[in-house]
Design an enzyme around this catalytic site. Sequence first.
Site, mmCIF file in Angstrom:
data_model
loop_
_atom_site.group_PDB
_atom_site.id
_atom_site.type_symbol
_atom_site.label_atom_id
_atom_site.label_comp_id
_atom_site.label_asym_id
_atom_site.label_seq_id
_atom_site.Cartn_x
_atom_site.Cartn_y
_atom_site.Cartn_z
ATOM 1 N N ARG A 16 0.848 -1.183 0.000
ATOM 2 C CA ARG A 16 0.000 0.000 0.000
ATOM 3 C C ARG A 16 0.891 1.243 0.000
ATOM 4 N NH1 ARG A 16 -5.403 1.466 2.187
ATOM 5 N NH2 ARG A 16 -5.717 -0.674 2.832
ATOM 6 N N ASN A 22 0.258 -9.481 1.098
ATOM 7 C CA ASN A 22 -0.988 -8.860 1.598
ATOM 8 C C ASN A 22 -1.747 -8.069 0.548
ATOM 9 O OD1 ASN A 22 -1.189 -9.689 4.301
ATOM 10 N ND2 ASN A 22 0.578 -8.399 4.796
ATOM 11 N N ASP A 43 0.757 -14.894 12.887
ATOM 12 C CA ASP A 43 -0.103 -14.423 13.978
ATOM 13 C C ASP A 43 -0.232 -15.505 15.055
ATOM 14 O OD1 ASP A 43 -0.806 -12.060 12.360
ATOM 15 O OD2 ASP A 43 -1.824 -13.543 11.114
ATOM 16 N N HIS A 75 -6.058 -11.985 8.127
ATOM 17 C CA HIS A 75 -4.717 -11.557 8.530
ATOM 18 C C HIS A 75 -4.674 -10.036 8.429
ATOM 19 C CE1 HIS A 75 -0.477 -11.012 8.986
ATOM 20 N NE2 HIS A 75 -0.441 -10.370 7.840
HETATM 21 P P1 NAI Z 1 9.462 -6.717 -0.300
HETATM 22 O O1 NAI Z 1 8.915 -5.446 -0.851
HETATM 23 O O2 NAI Z 1 10.801 -6.730 0.347
HETATM 24 O O3 NAI Z 1 9.486 -7.808 -1.470
HETATM 25 C C1 NAI Z 1 8.429 -8.025 -2.348
HETATM 26 C C2 NAI Z 1 9.019 -8.531 -3.638
HETATM 27 O O4 NAI Z 1 7.944 -8.900 -4.503
HETATM 28 C C3 NAI Z 1 9.844 -7.492 -4.393
HETATM 29 O O5 NAI Z 1 11.134 -8.036 -4.684
HETATM 30 C C4 NAI Z 1 9.034 -7.252 -5.665
HETATM 31 O O6 NAI Z 1 9.864 -6.995 -6.802
HETATM 32 C C5 NAI Z 1 8.308 -8.582 -5.802
HETATM 33 N N1 NAI Z 1 7.110 -8.522 -6.657
HETATM 34 C C6 NAI Z 1 6.218 -7.520 -6.794
HETATM 35 N N2 NAI Z 1 5.304 -7.831 -7.721
HETATM 36 C C7 NAI Z 1 5.608 -9.060 -8.170
HETATM 37 C C8 NAI Z 1 5.045 -9.926 -9.145
HETATM 38 N N3 NAI Z 1 3.979 -9.551 -9.851
HETATM 39 N N4 NAI Z 1 5.618 -11.118 -9.359
HETATM 40 C C9 NAI Z 1 6.706 -11.490 -8.668
HETATM 41 N N5 NAI Z 1 7.306 -10.713 -7.745
HETATM 42 C C10 NAI Z 1 6.765 -9.519 -7.499
HETATM 43 O O7 NAI Z 1 8.336 -7.263 0.684
HETATM 44 P P2 NAI Z 1 8.474 -8.384 1.816
HETATM 45 O O8 NAI Z 1 8.853 -7.745 3.084
HETATM 46 O O9 NAI Z 1 9.266 -9.510 1.307
HETATM 47 O O10 NAI Z 1 6.931 -8.802 1.993
HETATM 48 C C11 NAI Z 1 6.212 -9.426 0.939
HETATM 49 C C12 NAI Z 1 4.731 -9.464 1.252
HETATM 50 O O11 NAI Z 1 4.451 -10.246 2.395
HETATM 51 C C13 NAI Z 1 4.107 -8.088 1.530
HETATM 52 O O12 NAI Z 1 2.858 -8.022 0.842
HETATM 53 C C14 NAI Z 1 3.872 -8.114 3.021
HETATM 54 O O13 NAI Z 1 2.806 -7.256 3.384
HETATM 55 C C15 NAI Z 1 3.518 -9.564 3.211
HETATM 56 N N6 NAI Z 1 3.627 -10.066 4.585
HETATM 57 C C16 NAI Z 1 2.658 -10.949 5.012
HETATM 58 C C17 NAI Z 1 2.703 -11.496 6.277
HETATM 59 C C18 NAI Z 1 1.641 -12.458 6.734
HETATM 60 O O14 NAI Z 1 1.663 -12.800 7.914
HETATM 61 N N7 NAI Z 1 0.710 -12.939 5.916
HETATM 62 C C19 NAI Z 1 3.774 -11.130 7.214
HETATM 63 C C20 NAI Z 1 4.752 -10.235 6.671
HETATM 64 C C21 NAI Z 1 4.669 -9.724 5.401
#
Ligand code: NAI
Length: 328
Positions: free
Chosen positions: A92, A131, A159, A187
């Site tokens: 976001r 997310n 969680d 979540h």
């Molecule tokens: P980050 O921003 O470090 O990495 C995300 C990666 O996804 C980036 O390298 C980006 O280039 C890539 N990406 C974006 N669009 C893409 C696509 N269409 N195809 C392939 N790759 C793509 O983010 P981080 O910290 O690794 O988090 C990733 C996600 O996990 C976020 O949405 C975050 O909110 C979510 N998350 C969920 C949790 C849960 O408990 N369910 C806990 C922590 C994070």
Amino acid sequence: TRTPVNVTVTGAAGQIGYALLFRIASGHLLGADVPVKLRLLEIPQAVKAAEGTAMELDDCAFPLLRGIEITDDAEVAFDGTNVALLVGARPRAKGMERGDLLEANGGIFKPQGKAINDRAADDVRVLVVGNPANTNALIAQAAAPDVPAERFTAMTRLDHNRAISQLAKKTGSAVSDIRKLTIWGNHSATQYPDIFHAEVAGKNAAETVSDEQWLADEFIPTVAKRGAAIIDARGASSAASAANAALDHVFTWVNGTPEGDWTSMGIPSDGSYGVPEGLISSFPVTCAGGAYEIVQGLEINDFSRGRIDSSVKELSEERDAVRGLGLL
Ligand code: NAI
């Protein structure tokens, strides 16, 4: 020797990816005797960074790692995949409306769902981490009508683990003494961590704690807002703990829950506990033989009912919103 399992990770160059890949390659996703082949999906601008991570994976000489392929093409990434970890998502941006966020993620999860539908192995299991995870999972599932709906899951294990840790601290017990904790709903900040059926060293957790004020004013908000607290302290969002939870989620799904315990997974509702059928909501589940089942027959008190209902209401609204965008 066993044939390697194909594991696809999207968003592989991100921070969760960096915390996740090395542990997948060392046997923490499926088991210490299961060889894996990795497929890394990234957007074109991040392919080079993913290649850098792949170089480091090579340099670990992991005995279980039988290959790494990096691509920006979902059709290639999901070809023959057995386990798909959908981590990459659109965050976001400042001032972004919820509708815009859902639409941007629809642009990611709809084509990925379709590629899974067309290309993945028959036994594919999907975990959505990116997310809004529950609703992104719903979008991917809707785009994959040939894959059994129950193979699409969303991560609430972080969680769940956070709640176990907080409850262990409060009761002065070891995390291994905590059983049968449940995360219900989305979540998101509305999630409901439920200790009414949980056990601390075999005794009912709510009775052991016997402090409804702590429950309402400390425990629930601490668990639900932990992500923000991590960002505040670390200057970056949870990555290692999120990666760890993703490993736990898949490991438990494939290898089973221990006797006398259960876990929490975001899964398509069958209508249990008044959660509208089809919503991807977190439930208490047991896993055995590679499948999960919702724990049935739990008594839901008024305290729990109201909290489950409000999180489920949020999920319904998200579903309506993505329906309105033509994503379902
Ligand atoms: P980050 O921003 O470090 O990495 C995300 C990666 O996804 C980036 O390298 C980006 O280039 C890539 N990406 C974006 N669009 C893409 C696509 N269409 N195809 C392939 N790759 C793509 O983010 P981080 O910290 O690794 O988090 C990733 C996600 O996990 C976020 O949405 C975050 O909110 C979510 N998350 C969920 C949790 C849960 O408990 N369910 C806990 C922590 C994070």
